[in-house]
Design a protein around this motif. Structure first.
Motif, PDB file in Angstrom:
ATOM      1  N   GLN A 124       0.822  -1.216   0.000  1.00 37.65           N
ATOM      2  CA  GLN A 124       0.000   0.000   0.000  1.00 37.65           C
ATOM      3  C   GLN A 124       0.851   1.259   0.000  1.00 37.65           C
ATOM      4  N   ALA A 125       2.019   1.177   0.641  1.00 45.08           N
ATOM      5  CA  ALA A 125       2.909   2.346   0.656  1.00 45.08           C
ATOM      6  C   ALA A 125       3.481   2.601  -0.742  1.00 45.08           C
ATOM      7  N   GLN A 126       3.579   1.555  -1.526  1.00 46.16           N
ATOM      8  CA  GLN A 126       4.106   1.651  -2.900  1.00 46.16           C
ATOM      9  C   GLN A 126       5.539   2.169  -2.950  1.00 46.16           C
ATOM     10  N   VAL A 127       6.280   1.903  -1.891  1.00 46.26           N
ATOM     11  CA  VAL A 127       7.712   2.226  -1.870  1.00 46.26           C
ATOM     12  C   VAL A 127       8.444   1.057  -1.195  1.00 46.26           C
ATOM     13  N   PRO A 128       9.730   0.875  -1.500  1.00 40.10           N
ATOM     14  CA  PRO A 128      10.512  -0.077  -0.716  1.00 40.10           C
ATOM     15  C   PRO A 128      10.684   0.469   0.698  1.00 40.10           C
ATOM     16  N   VAL A 129      10.682  -0.403   1.682  1.00 41.16           N
ATOM     17  CA  VAL A 129      10.711   0.042   3.080  1.00 41.16           C
ATOM     18  C   VAL A 129      12.017  -0.397   3.752  1.00 41.16           C
ATOM     19  N   ALA A 130      12.857   0.593   4.080  1.00 43.04           N
ATOM     20  CA  ALA A 130      14.096   0.319   4.813  1.00 43.04           C
ATOM     21  C   ALA A 130      13.730   0.086   6.264  1.00 43.04           C
ATOM     22  N   ALA A 131      14.135  -1.049   6.823  1.00 42.76           N
ATOM     23  CA  ALA A 131      13.719  -1.347   8.190  1.00 42.76           C
ATOM     24  C   ALA A 131      14.717  -2.250   8.901  1.00 42.76           C
ATOM     25  N   PRO A 132      15.335  -1.737   9.961  1.00 45.73           N
ATOM     26  CA  PRO A 132      16.058  -2.606  10.885  1.00 45.73           C
ATOM     27  C   PRO A 132      15.068  -3.088  11.937  1.00 45.73           C
ATOM     28  N   SER A 133      15.543  -3.885  12.875  1.00 51.87           N
ATOM     29  CA  SER A 133      14.698  -4.290  13.994  1.00 51.87           C
ATOM     30  C   SER A 133      14.317  -3.055  14.809  1.00 51.87           C
ATOM     31  N   ALA A 134      13.102  -3.077  15.392  1.00 53.95           N
ATOM     32  CA  ALA A 134      12.546  -1.879  16.025  1.00 53.95           C
ATOM     33  C   ALA A 134      12.906  -1.771  17.514  1.00 53.95           C
ATOM     34  N   ASN A 135      14.174  -2.000  17.827  1.00 49.28           N
ATOM     35  CA  ASN A 135      14.662  -1.895  19.202  1.00 49.28           C
ATOM     36  C   ASN A 135      15.672  -0.751  19.283  1.00 49.28           C
ATOM     37  N   ARG A 136      15.953  -0.273  20.504  1.00 51.25           N
ATOM     38  CA  ARG A 136      17.106   0.607  20.690  1.00 51.25           C
ATOM     39  C   ARG A 136      18.348  -0.172  20.297  1.00 51.25           C
ATOM     40  N   SER A 137      19.298   0.465  19.665  1.00 50.15           N
ATOM     41  CA  SER A 137      20.502  -0.216  19.205  1.00 50.15           C
ATOM     42  C   SER A 137      21.181  -0.953  20.372  1.00 50.15           C
ATOM     43  N   GLY A 138      21.539  -2.211  20.127  1.00 46.64           N
ATOM     44  CA  GLY A 138      22.217  -3.003  21.154  1.00 46.64           C
ATOM     45  C   GLY A 138      21.286  -3.799  22.050  1.00 46.64           C
ATOM     46  N   ARG A 139      19.994  -3.487  22.045  1.00 47.69           N
ATOM     47  CA  ARG A 139      19.023  -4.197  22.887  1.00 47.69           C
ATOM     48  C   ARG A 139      18.505  -5.420  22.133  1.00 47.69           C
ATOM     49  N   PRO A 140      17.905  -6.371  22.846  1.00 47.39           N
ATOM     50  CA  PRO A 140      17.312  -7.505  22.133  1.00 47.39           C
ATOM     51  C   PRO A 140      16.232  -7.029  21.159  1.00 47.39           C
ATOM     52  N   SER A 141      16.126  -7.685  20.016  1.00 47.75           N
ATOM     53  CA  SER A 141      15.112  -7.307  19.035  1.00 47.75           C
ATOM     54  C   SER A 141      13.720  -7.544  19.590  1.00 47.75           C
ATOM     55  N   PRO A 142      12.728  -6.747  19.125  1.00 45.65           N
ATOM     56  CA  PRO A 142      11.373  -6.865  19.672  1.00 45.65           C
ATOM     57  C   PRO A 142      10.598  -8.033  19.050  1.00 45.65           C
ATOM     58  N   THR A 143      10.038  -8.862  19.892  1.00 48.00           N
ATOM     59  CA  THR A 143       9.185  -9.951  19.405  1.00 48.00           C
ATOM     60  C   THR A 143       7.719  -9.682  19.736  1.00 48.00           C
ATOM     61  N   LEU A 144       7.469  -8.599  20.474  1.00 48.50           N
ATOM     62  CA  LEU A 144       6.111  -8.132  20.798  1.00 48.50           C
ATOM     63  C   LEU A 144       6.056  -6.624  20.543  1.00 48.50           C
ATOM     64  N   ALA A 145       4.864  -6.116  20.212  1.00 45.76           N
ATOM     65  CA  ALA A 145       4.711  -4.679  19.997  1.00 45.76           C
ATOM     66  C   ALA A 145       5.083  -3.891  21.259  1.00 45.76           C
TER      67      ALA A 145
END
Ligand code: AMP
Ligand code: MG
Length: 334
Positions: A124-145
Motif C-alpha cells: 500500500q505504501a508503494q515504496v521499498p521500506v528500509a527497516a532494521p529491527s525496532a529496538n534501541r541499538s544493542g538491545r534484544p530485538s522486539p518480538t512483541l509490539a
C-alpha cells in the motif's frame, strides 16, 4: 488484520514518518527507502551507528528491480525457494538507493517478509521500506509490539500490533555479490536449506584484523542489561556449573538470573530461572529468547548464567549465534 492501521501506516511511510510493523522474524522500524531524511530518523530513533546498513523490504518483484542493479542466477534461485521468508540477500544496489540506507556500501540487503501485515503495508505504501529491527541499538530485538513501545516510545509515529512474532530471530543474511554465497548472519533459513538450493555456502566470521563484510557483525548486540555468561558443554555438566556459580554469586548478595530449559528449570528455584522451552525444540527457544532476555531486565538481575543451545545444526546455529552475541563473548566452556 487491522486494515485501518495498515492504511494509516502506508500513508505515514509516504509522508516520511516512521512505522513499526510486525514481520515473521521480529518487529521492524520502517521508513520509505527513497527518503534519506526519513531513513536518518531511523538511525536517530534507534541510536544506531551510521555504518550499520539497513535491510530494504519489498513485497513485489517490480519494486525489487528498482532497488537492485541485477540479480545473479543463484540469488534468483534463493528468492524462488525462500521468498517471502526470513532470508535477506545482499546484492549490487541501484544508484537511486540513498547512501544512508546502505551505510555508503555499493550493495543493498533486500528481503520479502512473510507476514500479511508487512506485505499489505509495503504494497500500500508503494515504496521499498528500509527497516532494521525496532529496538534501541544493542538491545534484544522486539518480538512483541510492547517491546517496541518500551524501547522507542515517542520516536515512532505508529506501531502496528499483530501479537507475538512467529520466528523470533532476525533474518538470515547472505552476501550474493561474490563467486560463492557467504552467510553473514544465520537465521531461520538455515545453512542446510541454502546449500540444497545453491551448493556450498561459506561462513563469515568477524575477526578484528579482517575487513568487516557485514557492518552489523562488529557490534555487541541483543544484550540484556546484566552481564550474561554463556555456559557451553555437556548438559548435565552445564547445569552443575551454573548451580555452583549461582551459589557463589548469591552468597555475595547478587541476584542471579538463570537462562535454562524446561527440563532443568526446577533445579534453579532458589534463583531467578527463565526457560527457553524444551531442550530439543529450537523453534520454541528462538521464539522465546529475546522476550526472556528482556524479562531479566524487568526482574533486575545482577548477572545471568545462560545454558548454551545444545546443537548448532539447523536453527541451532542462529540461536547459538544470538546467545554468543548476548554474552558479548563471555563464554564458559565446562
Ligand atoms: P537489523 O535489521 O537491525 O537486524 O540489521 C540489518 C543487518 O543486515 C545489518 O546489521 C548487517 O549485518 C546486514 N546488512 C544490511 N545491509 C547489508 C549490506 N549491504 N552488506 C552486508 N550486510 C548488510
Ligand atoms: Mg537489529
Amino acid at each position: 488484520m487491522n486494515q485501518r492501521q495498515i492504511a494509516l501506516g502506508a500513508e505515514y511511510l509516504r509522508q516520511g514518518r516512521l512505522v513499526a510493523f510486525p514481520t515473521e522474524t521480529v518487529y521492524g522500524l520502517g521508513a520509505n527507502a527513497w527518503d534519506a531524511a526519513a531513513v536518518r530518523q531511523i538511525f536517530a530513533a534507534k541510536g544506531r551507528p551510521a555504518d550499520n546498513p539497513l535491510i530494504v523490504h519489498i513485497a513485489d518483484y517490480a519494486t525489487l528491480d528498482q532497488v537492485v542493479d541485477h540479480i545473479p542466477p543463484a540469488a534468483c534461485a534463493l528468492m524462488q525457494a525462500f521468498w517471502p521468508g526470513p532470508l535477506s540477500l545482499v546484492l549490487p544496489k541501484k544508484k537511486q538507493v540513498p547512501a544512508i540506507v546502505t551505510a555508503g556500501l555499493d550493495t543493498v540487503a533486500v528481503r520479502w517478509p512473510n507476514h500479511p501485515v508487512a506485505e499489505a503495508l509495503i504494497r500500500q505504501a508503494q515504496v521499498p521500506v528500509a527497516a532494521p529491527s525496532a529496538n534501541r541499538s544493542g538491545r534484544p530485538s522486539p518480538t512483541l509490539a510492547q517491546h517496541v513501545a518500551a524501547d522507542l516510545g515517542e520516536a515512532v509515529d505508529l506501531i502496528i500490533d499483530a501479537g507475538m512474532v512467529a520466528i523470533g530471530l532476525e533474518s538470515t543474511v547472505v552476501d550474493m555479490t561474490g563467486s560463492e554465497p557467504i552467510l553473514l548472519r544465520p537465521g531461520a533459513v538455515t545453512i542446510e536449506d541454502l546449500t540444497k538450493i545453491v551448493g556450498p555456502v561459506s561462513r563469515a566470521g568477524y575477526a578484528p584484523e579482517q575487513p568487516v563484510r557485514s557492518p552489523g557483525m562488529k557490534y555487541a548486540h541483543y544484550a540484556p542489561q546484566a552481564p550474561l555468561y554463556l555456559y557451553l558443554g555437556e548438559p548435565s555438566t552445564v547445569v552443575q556449573a551454573q548451580l555452583g556459580k549461582a551459589a557463589e554469586l548469591a552468597s555475595q548478595n547478587q541476584r542471579v538470573g538463570i537462562l535454562t530449559y524446561d527440563q532443568f528449570a526446577a533445579k534453579f528455584s532458589a534463583y531467578t530461572p527463565l526457560s527457553l522451552g524444551q531442550y530439543d525444540e529450537p523453534a520454541q527457544a528462538a521464539q522465546k529468547l529475546y522476550q526472556q532476555l528482556r524479562r531479566f531486565d524487568e526482574l533486575n538481575v545482577d548477572v545471568i548464567l545462560a545454558h548454551g543451545y545444545p546443537s548448532e545444526a539447523g536453527l541451532g546455529l542462529a540461536l547459538q549465534n544470538r546467545l554468543i552475541k548476548a554474552a558479548g563473548f563471555r563464554l564458559v566452556w565446562v
